[in-house]
Design a protein around this motif. Structure first.
Motif, short mmCIF file in Angstrom:
data_model
loop_
_atom_site.label_atom_id
_atom_site.label_comp_id
_atom_site.label_asym_id
_atom_site.label_seq_id
_atom_site.Cartn_x
_atom_site.Cartn_y
_atom_site.Cartn_z
N ASP A 171 0.86 -1.19 0.00
CA ASP A 171 0.00 0.00 0.00
C ASP A 171 0.90 1.24 0.00
OD1 ASP A 171 -2.09 1.81 0.25
OD2 ASP A 171 -3.14 0.66 1.77
N ASP A 172 0.85 2.04 1.05
CA ASP A 172 1.69 3.24 1.10
C ASP A 172 2.73 3.15 2.22
OD1 ASP A 172 -0.06 3.39 3.20
OD2 ASP A 172 -0.79 5.41 2.76
N LEU A 173 3.01 1.94 2.69
CA LEU A 173 4.00 1.71 3.72
C LEU A 173 5.23 1.06 3.11
CD1 LEU A 173 1.47 0.27 6.31
CD2 LEU A 173 2.49 2.57 6.37
N THR A 174 6.31 1.00 3.87
CA THR A 174 7.54 0.43 3.33
C THR A 174 7.57 -1.08 3.39
OG1 THR A 174 8.63 0.68 5.48
CG2 THR A 174 8.89 2.48 3.89
N TRP A 175 6.57 -1.69 4.04
CA TRP A 175 6.50 -3.15 4.11
C TRP A 175 5.16 -3.61 3.51
CZ3 TRP A 175 5.72 0.08 8.27
CH2 TRP A 175 4.49 -0.04 8.94
N PRO A 176 5.08 -4.86 3.08
CA PRO A 176 3.82 -5.36 2.52
C PRO A 176 2.74 -5.44 3.59
CG PRO A 176 5.67 -6.79 1.92
CD PRO A 176 6.16 -5.86 2.98
N ILE A 177 1.53 -5.08 3.22
CA ILE A 177 0.43 -5.24 4.17
C ILE A 177 -0.13 -6.66 4.12
CG2 ILE A 177 -0.14 -2.78 4.09
CD1 ILE A 177 -2.61 -3.58 2.38
N VAL A 178 0.15 -7.37 3.03
CA VAL A 178 -0.17 -8.80 2.91
C VAL A 178 1.06 -9.48 2.33
CG1 VAL A 178 -1.64 -10.55 1.84
CG2 VAL A 178 -2.61 -8.31 2.45
N ASP A 179 1.52 -10.54 2.97
CA ASP A 179 2.67 -11.29 2.46
C ASP A 179 2.53 -12.73 2.94
OD1 ASP A 179 4.99 -11.94 1.23
OD2 ASP A 179 6.32 -10.94 2.65
N LEU A 180 1.78 -13.52 2.18
CA LEU A 180 1.42 -14.88 2.57
C LEU A 180 2.00 -15.87 1.57
CD1 LEU A 180 -2.35 -14.25 3.38
CD2 LEU A 180 -0.42 -14.22 4.97
N ARG A 181 2.50 -17.00 2.10
CA ARG A 181 3.14 -17.98 1.24
C ARG A 181 2.81 -19.41 1.67
NH1 ARG A 181 9.36 -16.20 1.12
NH2 ARG A 181 9.53 -18.49 1.13
N VAL A 182 2.64 -20.25 0.67
CA VAL A 182 2.65 -21.69 0.87
C VAL A 182 3.87 -22.19 0.11
CG1 VAL A 182 1.43 -23.87 0.47
CG2 VAL A 182 0.14 -21.79 1.03
N ASP A 183 4.94 -22.52 0.84
CA ASP A 183 6.19 -22.87 0.17
C ASP A 183 6.19 -24.28 -0.40
OD1 ASP A 183 7.36 -20.42 0.49
OD2 ASP A 183 8.46 -20.94 2.30
N TRP A 184 5.40 -25.18 0.18
CA TRP A 184 5.27 -26.52 -0.40
C TRP A 184 4.00 -27.17 0.10
CZ3 TRP A 184 7.49 -29.09 -4.26
CH2 TRP A 184 7.18 -30.45 -4.41
N ALA A 185 3.24 -27.69 -0.81
CA ALA A 185 2.08 -28.53 -0.49
C ALA A 185 2.04 -29.64 -1.52
CB ALA A 185 0.79 -27.71 -0.53
N GLU A 186 1.77 -30.85 -1.07
CA GLU A 186 1.69 -31.95 -2.01
C GLU A 186 0.58 -31.75 -3.03
OE1 GLU A 186 3.68 -34.40 -2.53
OE2 GLU A 186 5.02 -34.01 -0.84
N GLU A 187 -0.48 -31.05 -2.60
CA GLU A 187 -1.57 -30.75 -3.52
C GLU A 187 -2.31 -29.51 -3.03
OE1 GLU A 187 -4.84 -33.84 -1.61
OE2 GLU A 187 -3.82 -34.36 -3.48
N ASN A 188 -2.93 -28.80 -3.96
CA ASN A 188 -3.82 -27.66 -3.69
C ASN A 188 -3.18 -26.52 -2.89
OD1 ASN A 188 -5.92 -29.02 -5.01
ND2 ASN A 188 -6.53 -30.06 -3.11
N PRO A 189 -1.98 -26.04 -3.28
CA PRO A 189 -1.42 -24.89 -2.56
C PRO A 189 -2.25 -23.62 -2.73
CG PRO A 189 -0.17 -25.31 -4.55
CD PRO A 189 -1.10 -26.46 -4.38
N ILE A 190 -2.99 -23.51 -3.83
CA ILE A 190 -3.80 -22.31 -4.03
C ILE A 190 -4.96 -22.30 -3.03
CG2 ILE A 190 -5.30 -21.09 -5.66
CD1 ILE A 190 -3.49 -22.12 -7.91
#
Length: 224
Positions: free
Chosen positions: A169-188
């Motif tokens: 947004d207007d800050l120096t860091w992300p307001i959303v930063d989410l990750r699934v680094d590994w899933a055998e299925e359906n990471p989305i």
């Protein structure tokens, strides 16, 4: 190997990326964002340096297409790269080198650009752009809708294992930063569950950072 959408909210100026890949930890290498500057997805045979370098060019005053072209020329091996860019004004650029893997496509839409390689079919990318353009709500939700639409349209030719969602947004860091680094299925699907859990808390985390005197309770032992 990867499909992504890079977008901007015309109302708030927020910039964001949603991305998924058959590779591990796609969020560690491919999405790059800078508040008030732009967002870049550097994918296919990934050179992570392209993201921050393009953002530097945008910050220096170049528009998206010029920033992309200058950065690709500087680094070489552009025939192996696929890159999607949006700048702070919503101008987009995209590039798919001649050695981009498998079925691939890149499409610009209203305040967005989507790209993918090793796709089940070229229509995956059109589906993502269409879903983003039709979706309401905040930018993160629209990006997630687009990623789900890409998966529903066929996604990658093989299984995907990682996914990421990031918004500035207007800050120096992300307001959303989410990750699934590994899933055998359906990471989305797992990423969407993370987003739905995080969304109600997003504003609380911003308040805690910007004005601790007004911070909501942490809900942990010792918090008063």
């Amino acid at each position: 190997m990867t499909f992504s959408i890079v977008g901007r909210c015309a109302e708030t100026g927020q910039l964001g990326i949603a991305i998924s890949s058959s590779s591990i930890a796609v969020g560690a290498r491919c999405p790059w964002l800078r508040a008030g500057v732009g967002a870049v997805s550097s994918q296919n045979i990934t050179l992570p340096a392209l993201g921050p370098q393009i953002l530097d060019e945008l910050a220096g005053g170049l528009v998206a297409q010029a920033a992309l072209e200058r950065t690709l020329a500087r680094n070489g091996y552009s025939q192996y790269r696929q890159v999607a860019v949006i700048d702070a004004e919503g101008r987009t650029a995209m590039f798919s080198g001649e050695h981009t893997l498998g079925t691939h496509n890149a499409v610009a839409g209203e305040q967005c650009v989507a790209a993918g390689n090793l796709l089940a079919n070229g229509g995956v990318i059109e589906a993502m752009v269409g879903a983003f353009e039709r979706s309401g709500g905040c930018l993160a939700a629209r990006l997630m809708n687009a990623l789900q639409a890409g998966q529903a349209a066929g996604g990658e030719a093989g299984p995907v294992h990682s996914a990421a969602l990031s918004v500035v947004d207007d800050l120096t860091w992300p307001i959303v930063d989410l990750r699934v680094d590994w899933a055998e299925e359906n990471p989305i699907d797992e990423l969407e569950r993370l987003w739905l859990a995080y969304q109600p808390q997003l504003q609380d985390y911003l308040i805690r950072a910007l004005d601790p005197t007004q911070a909501p309770s942490y809900g942990v032992p010792g918090d008063e």
